[in-house]
Scaffold this motif. Structure first.
Motif, PDB file in Angstrom:
ATOM      1  N   MET A   1       0.837  -1.183   0.000  1.00  0.00           N
ATOM      2  CA  MET A   1       0.000   0.000   0.000  1.00  0.00           C
ATOM      3  C   MET A   1       0.881   1.245   0.000  1.00  0.00           C
ATOM      4  O   MET A   1       1.807   1.360   0.791  1.00  0.00           O
ATOM      5  N   SER A   2       0.604   2.154  -0.909  1.00  0.00           N
ATOM      6  CA  SER A   2       1.452   3.336  -1.010  1.00  0.00           C
ATOM      7  C   SER A   2       1.125   4.345   0.090  1.00  0.00           C
ATOM      8  O   SER A   2       0.018   4.386   0.616  1.00  0.00           O
ATOM      9  N   LYS A   3       2.114   5.125   0.428  1.00  0.00           N
ATOM     10  CA  LYS A   3       1.957   6.154   1.451  1.00  0.00           C
ATOM     11  C   LYS A   3       1.213   7.345   0.860  1.00  0.00           C
ATOM     12  O   LYS A   3       1.426   7.720  -0.284  1.00  0.00           O
ATOM     13  N   ARG A   4       0.353   7.953   1.682  1.00  0.00           N
ATOM     14  CA  ARG A   4      -0.440   9.099   1.258  1.00  0.00           C
ATOM     15  C   ARG A   4       0.219  10.407   1.694  1.00  0.00           C
ATOM     16  O   ARG A   4       0.598  10.555   2.859  1.00  0.00           O
ATOM     17  N   ILE A   5       0.302  11.345   0.759  1.00  0.00           N
ATOM     18  CA  ILE A   5       0.889  12.648   1.036  1.00  0.00           C
ATOM     19  C   ILE A   5      -0.111  13.728   0.648  1.00  0.00           C
ATOM     20  O   ILE A   5      -0.672  13.707  -0.440  1.00  0.00           O
ATOM     21  N   LEU A   6      -0.310  14.670   1.555  1.00  0.00           N
ATOM     22  CA  LEU A   6      -1.172  15.825   1.306  1.00  0.00           C
ATOM     23  C   LEU A   6      -0.278  17.030   1.059  1.00  0.00           C
ATOM     24  O   LEU A   6       0.641  17.289   1.846  1.00  0.00           O
ATOM     25  N   VAL A   7      -0.525  17.753  -0.032  1.00  0.00           N
ATOM     26  CA  VAL A   7       0.299  18.911  -0.402  1.00  0.00           C
ATOM     27  C   VAL A   7      -0.584  20.147  -0.527  1.00  0.00           C
ATOM     28  O   VAL A   7      -1.606  20.121  -1.220  1.00  0.00           O
ATOM     29  N   LEU A   8      -0.183  21.231   0.143  1.00  0.00           N
ATOM     30  CA  LEU A   8      -0.834  22.532   0.005  1.00  0.00           C
ATOM     31  C   LEU A   8       0.139  23.506  -0.632  1.00  0.00           C
ATOM     32  O   LEU A   8       1.236  23.733  -0.114  1.00  0.00           O
ATOM     33  N   ASP A   9      -0.254  24.064  -1.766  1.00  0.00           N
ATOM     34  CA  ASP A   9       0.508  25.158  -2.380  1.00  0.00           C
ATOM     35  C   ASP A   9      -0.451  25.920  -3.276  1.00  0.00           C
ATOM     36  O   ASP A   9      -1.160  25.316  -4.075  1.00  0.00           O
ATOM     37  N   ASP A  10      -0.499  27.250  -3.116  1.00  0.00           N
ATOM     38  CA  ASP A  10      -1.431  28.034  -3.925  1.00  0.00           C
ATOM     39  C   ASP A  10      -0.885  28.348  -5.314  1.00  0.00           C
ATOM     40  O   ASP A  10      -1.589  28.885  -6.156  1.00  0.00           O
ATOM     41  N   ASN A  11       0.368  27.975  -5.564  1.00  0.00           N
ATOM     42  CA  ASN A  11       0.933  28.098  -6.903  1.00  0.00           C
ATOM     43  C   ASN A  11       0.659  26.772  -7.619  1.00  0.00           C
ATOM     44  O   ASN A  11       1.244  25.740  -7.284  1.00  0.00           O
TER      45      ASN A  11
ATOM     46  N   GLU B   1       0.858   8.201  -3.085  1.00  0.00           N
ATOM     47  CA  GLU B   1      -0.500   8.635  -3.411  1.00  0.00           C
ATOM     48  C   GLU B   1      -0.602  10.090  -2.959  1.00  0.00           C
ATOM     49  O   GLU B   1      -0.508  10.380  -1.758  1.00  0.00           O
ATOM     50  N   VAL B   2      -0.765  11.006  -3.893  1.00  0.00           N
ATOM     51  CA  VAL B   2      -0.698  12.434  -3.590  1.00  0.00           C
ATOM     52  C   VAL B   2      -2.067  13.080  -3.738  1.00  0.00           C
ATOM     53  O   VAL B   2      -2.769  12.876  -4.722  1.00  0.00           O
ATOM     54  N   GLN B   3      -2.406  13.855  -2.726  1.00  0.00           N
ATOM     55  CA  GLN B   3      -3.625  14.665  -2.774  1.00  0.00           C
ATOM     56  C   GLN B   3      -3.178  16.111  -2.630  1.00  0.00           C
ATOM     57  O   GLN B   3      -2.518  16.470  -1.655  1.00  0.00           O
ATOM     58  N   GLY B   4      -3.506  16.943  -3.604  1.00  0.00           N
ATOM     59  CA  GLY B   4      -3.083  18.331  -3.581  1.00  0.00           C
ATOM     60  C   GLY B   4      -4.245  19.283  -3.422  1.00  0.00           C
ATOM     61  O   GLY B   4      -5.361  18.993  -3.848  1.00  0.00           O
ATOM     62  N   THR B   5      -3.979  20.418  -2.796  1.00  0.00           N
ATOM     63  CA  THR B   5      -4.962  21.479  -2.662  1.00  0.00           C
ATOM     64  C   THR B   5      -4.256  22.825  -2.735  1.00  0.00           C
ATOM     65  O   THR B   5      -3.092  22.936  -2.350  1.00  0.00           O
TER      66      THR B   5
ATOM     67  N   ASN C   1       0.038  10.153   5.451  1.00  0.00           N
ATOM     68  CA  ASN C   1       1.248   9.725   6.151  1.00  0.00           C
ATOM     69  C   ASN C   1       2.253  10.861   6.281  1.00  0.00           C
ATOM     70  O   ASN C   1       3.174  10.783   7.101  1.00  0.00           O
ATOM     71  N   LEU C   2       2.090  11.899   5.461  1.00  0.00           N
ATOM     72  CA  LEU C   2       2.995  13.050   5.474  1.00  0.00           C
ATOM     73  C   LEU C   2       2.239  14.235   4.870  1.00  0.00           C
ATOM     74  O   LEU C   2       1.393  14.048   3.996  1.00  0.00           O
ATOM     75  N   ILE C   3       2.556  15.442   5.360  1.00  0.00           N
ATOM     76  CA  ILE C   3       1.911  16.654   4.872  1.00  0.00           C
ATOM     77  C   ILE C   3       2.987  17.651   4.465  1.00  0.00           C
ATOM     78  O   ILE C   3       3.978  17.827   5.183  1.00  0.00           O
ATOM     79  N   ILE C   4       2.778  18.289   3.313  1.00  0.00           N
ATOM     80  CA  ILE C   4       3.671  19.351   2.845  1.00  0.00           C
ATOM     81  C   ILE C   4       2.834  20.621   2.724  1.00  0.00           C
ATOM     82  O   ILE C   4       1.813  20.631   2.031  1.00  0.00           O
TER      83      ILE C   4
END
Length: 119
Positions: free
Chosen positions: A1-11, A28-32, A48-51
């Motif tokens: 199972m792949s690790k989930r990463i949440l990314v926030l960047d307004d650019n 597995e990337v979820q961006g906003t 699993n990690l947040i940027i």
């Protein structure tokens, strides 16, 4: 199972490059691009990690980091803050983040920090 990463960047260009790079690395990337969506996404997807980009409209990345780290359910999620303000690293670490990546950044540095924090 792949690790989930949440990314926030307004650019959107940076968000796309980060998402594509981490997806290529089998994450597995979820961006906003909107800070107000971060906390609901954390609660719903348990990444699993947040940027977090530091300078965004609404709550900045540091304030979001503090809120996430103050929640007992999410306090152990590693958080990276992106910042173009290199000389304020002490202030950024005061928010409780686990790492800082200075903008502009090298994609290899990004992947290495993500991998290190997820080990």
């Amino acid at each position: 199972m792949s690790k989930r990463i949440l990314v926030l960047d307004d650019n959107h260009d940076i968000l796309d490059v980060v998402s594509e790079t981490l997806s290529y690395e089998q994450f597995e990337v979820q961006g906003t691009s909107q800070s107000e969506t971060v906390l609901p996404l954390v609660k719903n997807s348990h990444p699993n990690l947040i940027i977090l980009d530091y300078r965004v409209a609404g709550l900045n990345g540091g304030e979001l980091c503090q809120q996430i780290k103050s929640d007992p359910d999410f306090k152990d999620i590693p958080i990276i803050i992106f910042s173009a303000y290199v000389n304020h690293a002490d202030e950024l670490f005061a928010y409780g983040c686990d790492a800082i990546i200075n903008k502009p950044f090298d994609l290899t540095e990004l992947v290495n920090k993500v991998n290190t924090l997820l080990q």
